[in-house]
Scaffold this motif. Structure first.
Motif, mmCIF file in Angstrom:
data_model
loop_
_atom_site.group_PDB
_atom_site.id
_atom_site.type_symbol
_atom_site.label_atom_id
_atom_site.label_comp_id
_atom_site.label_asym_id
_atom_site.label_seq_id
_atom_site.Cartn_x
_atom_site.Cartn_y
_atom_site.Cartn_z
ATOM 1 N N THR A 1 44.730 -5.951 -88.595
ATOM 2 C CA THR A 1 45.070 -5.130 -90.151
ATOM 3 C C THR A 1 44.169 -3.761 -89.431
ATOM 4 O OG1 THR A 1 43.045 -6.470 -90.780
ATOM 5 C CG2 THR A 1 45.303 -7.708 -90.724
ATOM 6 N N GLY A 2 43.958 -3.478 -88.572
ATOM 7 C CA GLY A 2 43.044 -2.173 -89.006
ATOM 8 C C GLY A 2 42.080 -1.877 -89.408
ATOM 9 N N ARG A 3 41.285 -3.042 -89.825
ATOM 10 C CA ARG A 3 39.733 -2.925 -90.430
ATOM 11 C C ARG A 3 39.020 -3.345 -88.984
ATOM 12 N NH1 ARG A 3 40.107 -6.842 -95.750
ATOM 13 N NH2 ARG A 3 38.042 -6.650 -96.037
ATOM 14 N N ARG B 1 51.456 -8.673 -86.155
ATOM 15 C CA ARG B 1 51.278 -6.896 -85.972
ATOM 16 C C ARG B 1 50.648 -6.857 -84.621
ATOM 17 N NH1 ARG B 1 49.599 -4.207 -89.749
ATOM 18 N NH2 ARG B 1 50.818 -5.699 -92.177
ATOM 19 N N GLU C 1 42.858 3.869 -81.339
ATOM 20 C CA GLU C 1 43.063 4.341 -82.894
ATOM 21 C C GLU C 1 42.276 6.762 -81.650
ATOM 22 O OE1 GLU C 1 43.849 4.291 -85.305
ATOM 23 O OE2 GLU C 1 44.619 2.578 -84.782
ATOM 24 N N ALA D 1 40.920 -1.777 -79.306
ATOM 25 C CA ALA D 1 41.601 -1.147 -80.160
ATOM 26 C C ALA D 1 40.707 0.216 -80.913
ATOM 27 C CB ALA D 1 41.005 -1.742 -81.536
ATOM 28 N N ARG D 2 39.291 0.523 -80.476
ATOM 29 C CA ARG D 2 39.130 1.780 -81.210
ATOM 30 C C ARG D 2 39.475 2.429 -80.173
ATOM 31 N NH1 ARG D 2 33.962 1.969 -83.829
ATOM 32 N NH2 ARG D 2 34.080 4.079 -83.445
#
Length: 650
Positions: A316-318, A646, A374, A370-371
């Motif tokens: 969820t990008g948190r 996702r 981004e 995930a980092r």
């Protein structure tokens, strides 16, 4: 009754601290955990139930009609509020509409404030019936709260120590049921009438069905009287210390509107219903963050936290929440292990999990990835702490730690000793460990080898361990007769023995983890066999139905339920690994992902309106119709559904 949702479906309003409000669509409380103000005194633990519920009655034309109901022993429902319920909606917060005899419609809403133990209840007239539309037809509302002041796992009974004293100060009424219990403040735009009494023998049918004590008495200190007209009726319940001093002197109507406006904006920022659900599990622990494993009775568990984090936070990008959680746990490594559970009352953490620390390594790997996706790098100081935690975990396991956990000569991880449950199949009743799985469990090897591969990127020391262990895994776990893998090898640490029980744990050799240990024909055969023997619309069964030990329904008393927990009961969280494996063995194509989404995710989306509204339950019966059981709001069930939606099937 509302036709869209079952009358016993449950709603949840979490406060972000571990406290919550919850109940059913019908309004009848069926669990000891159903309450309006249930607070975490040491977030997210130390939970206490302060305000359990209320009775509400509307009066007009000299006629009184109930908007509530309670169930009393032996089995009496009173009053008859559910008979007037015409509509219920859970979003953006629980709201009910009742139609009275003359056609008047009354709405009730319950809203928990995020970040504080504060719950707001609001009533308003939505539509007036023909007779009540006349100015001479006043509508009044009477609300009688029920209080306890008990541990949330306990039940309350009439006793002379309960203090009914009410301190009234303008719009505020303050009660302190017991000297060692947080004081309760009720702020309203109504008139408070002190009328202390005991209401006895509330019956909680969900507790009764679980073979537990199910009857309690609650204290009713008084009644709030409201005039329902142009203004709403507002009752704000809070732990006394939670109310900001600057807000106490402000009129409750203005505070009520601002609280709802702020919560509406906060909730509208989540792009999907399931992401709003995910937010309920991310809570404070001290100055950091953690994940509550499930509502209403779980706190934060190590294993659950690291499994759920990948969906709740990374999908969820948190990433900031993931960072805070992983760093908070980085300093808790003890002899290579991470705590699996923090008791409610501040006792020493429990380290009875062989896999919690290994799931942590996987979660760190996915967080760093995930980092990077981004375009961000993990700062050097954070990298040092995370790498140190991984190194401590791998070193502790390689050298040997508690409960016989050690890297064996074949490079695989041995674990277990009598009387201790170390894997996720951890049911225990007294001295009876239902599924001890002592030896080398299959999913533990998948986690261990993935952790070694991750550690090998940081230190060459672990690469040799990985190579040796992977070769041993390939040679020792394949079960040709079952088209799958043995569940445990070297059972009870006896070399060469195997447990051929057909369980879902083998799926982690193909899906659910960064590195698949099986590929090609064997991987496809395993996935097909698991799908044929273990898949249900609500997850994978924990044991194949043709096994003599299979139990198809999770019901009965504690011993019966724990005996079924991992002996056939289906688990939604396992769908994450299964669907990922299903897609992998089909080449990861767009068509495979589309087909998997339709076949495996759609049934879960329907479930969002069936049990814990907007959420996914902990477990379901292995037998059709696969009735959902256990915790109605479960973090890793929601997390793995989000990870599928996702990431895996994106």
């Amino acid at each position: 009754m509302s036709s869209r949702y079952p009358d016993d479906a449950e709603w949840l309003e979490a406060d972000g601290l571990g406290g919550f409000a919850s109940g059913t669509v019908s309004g009848i409380r069926t669990r000891r955990y159903h309450a309006l103000l249930l607070t975490a005194t040491a977030p997210p633990t130390g939970r206490m139930c302060l305000v359990n519920g209320f009775d509400a009655t509307v009066t007009m034309h000299g006629r009184s009609e109930a908007l509530s109901a309670q169930r009393y022993a032996p089995d009496v429902v009173h009053p008859d509020g559910p008979s007037r319920l015409v509509e219920f909606t859970p979003d953006p917060w629980p709201q009910w509409q009742w139609r009275l005899a003359d056609g008047t419609v009354i709405e009730q809403a319950v809203v928990a404030r995020h970040g504080a133990p504060i719950v707001l209840v609001v009533w308003r007239v939505v539509e007036r019936g023909p007779a009540s539309a006349q100015p001479s037809a006043p509508i009044t509302l009477a609300v009688r709260p029920f209080l306890s002041g008990r541990d949330y796992h306990a039940l309350h009974h009439e006793n002379p120590a309960f203090d009914f004293t009410a301190a009234v100060d303008g719009e505020r009424v303050r009660w302190q049921p017991y000297h060692d219990v947080p004081a309760i403040v009720a702020t309203s735009n109504g008139r408070y009438e002190h009328a202390p009494d005991w209401y006895r023998s509330f019956l909680y049918t969900a507790e009764q069905a679980r073979g537990l004590d199910a009857v309690e008495d609650l204290a009713a200190p008084g009644v709030f009287h409201f005039a329902l007209g142009a203004d709403e009726a507002v009752l704000l319940l809070a732990v006394d210390s939670a109310e900001p001093a600057a807000e106490r002197d402000r009129r409750i109507l203005a505070r009520s509107r601002e609280l709802r406006a702020a919560e509406r904006r906060r909730r509208a920022a989540f792009p999907s219903r399931l992401e709003r659900a995910a937010d309920a599990y991310l809570v404070a622990r001290g100055d950091g963050r953690t994940i509550v494993a499930g509502y209403p009775w779980f706190t934060d568990w190590g294993r659950d936290t690291f499994i759920a984090l990948r969906g709740l936070c990374l999908a969820t990008g948190r990433l900031a929440d993931a960072r805070a959680i992983l760093l908070a746990w980085a300093d808790m490594v003890s002899q290579g292990m991470l705590p699996n559970r923090f008791p409610d009352r501040g006792d020493a953490p429990e380290f009875n999990a062989v896999d919690a620390a290994l799931w942590y390594v996987v979660a760190v790997h996915d967080y760093v990835a995930a980092r990077a996706a981004e375009g961000e790098l993990v700062p050097d100081d954070e990298q040092r702490r995370l790498r140190a935690a991984i190194e401590a975990i791998l070193t502790g396991f390689a050298d040997g730690t508690r409960f016989g956990i050690r890297c064996d000569a074949d490079g695989l991880l041995a674990a277990g000793e009598p009387g201790v449950q170390l894997t996720w199949m951890d049911a225990k009743v007294g001295d009876w460990v239902v599924t001890p799985r002592i030896g080398k469990p299959v999913e533990v090897q998948a986690l261990w080898l993935n952790a070694l591969a991750i550690g090998g990127r940081l230190s060459e020391r672990w690469q040799e361990h990985f190579t040796r262990g992977r070769a041993s895994f390939a040679a020792r776990f394949w079960n040709e007769q079952a088209d799958g893998l043995f569940d445990v090898v070297d059972c009870d640490h006896r070399p060469g023995t195997v447990d051929a029980s057909f369980r879902p744990n083998q799926i982690f050799a193909v899906g659910g983890l960064p590195i698949a240990l099986l590929e090609g024909e064997r991987a496809r055969r395993l996935v097909d066999a698991v799908g044929a023997r273990l898949w249900t619309p609500f997850g994978l069964r924990s044991l194949a139905p043709d096994d003599p030990s299979y139990v198809g329904r999770y019901e009965g008393d504690v011993r019966a339920r724990d005996g079924a927990y991992h002996q056939g009961t289906a688990w939604p969280w396992l769908l994450g690994a299964f669907v990922e494996a299903w897609v992998r063995v089909r080449g990861g194509t767009t068509e495979a992902k589309r087909s998997a989404r339709e076949r495996f995710l759609v049934p879960l989306w329907r479930h969002l309106d069936e049990a814990g509204l907007g959420h996914i339950a902990e477990i379901a019966d292995g037998d059709a119709p696969h009735t959902t059981r256990g915790c109605p709001f479960q973090a890793w069930s929601v997390g793995e559904a989000l990870r599928l939606d996702r990431i895996v099937l994106a």
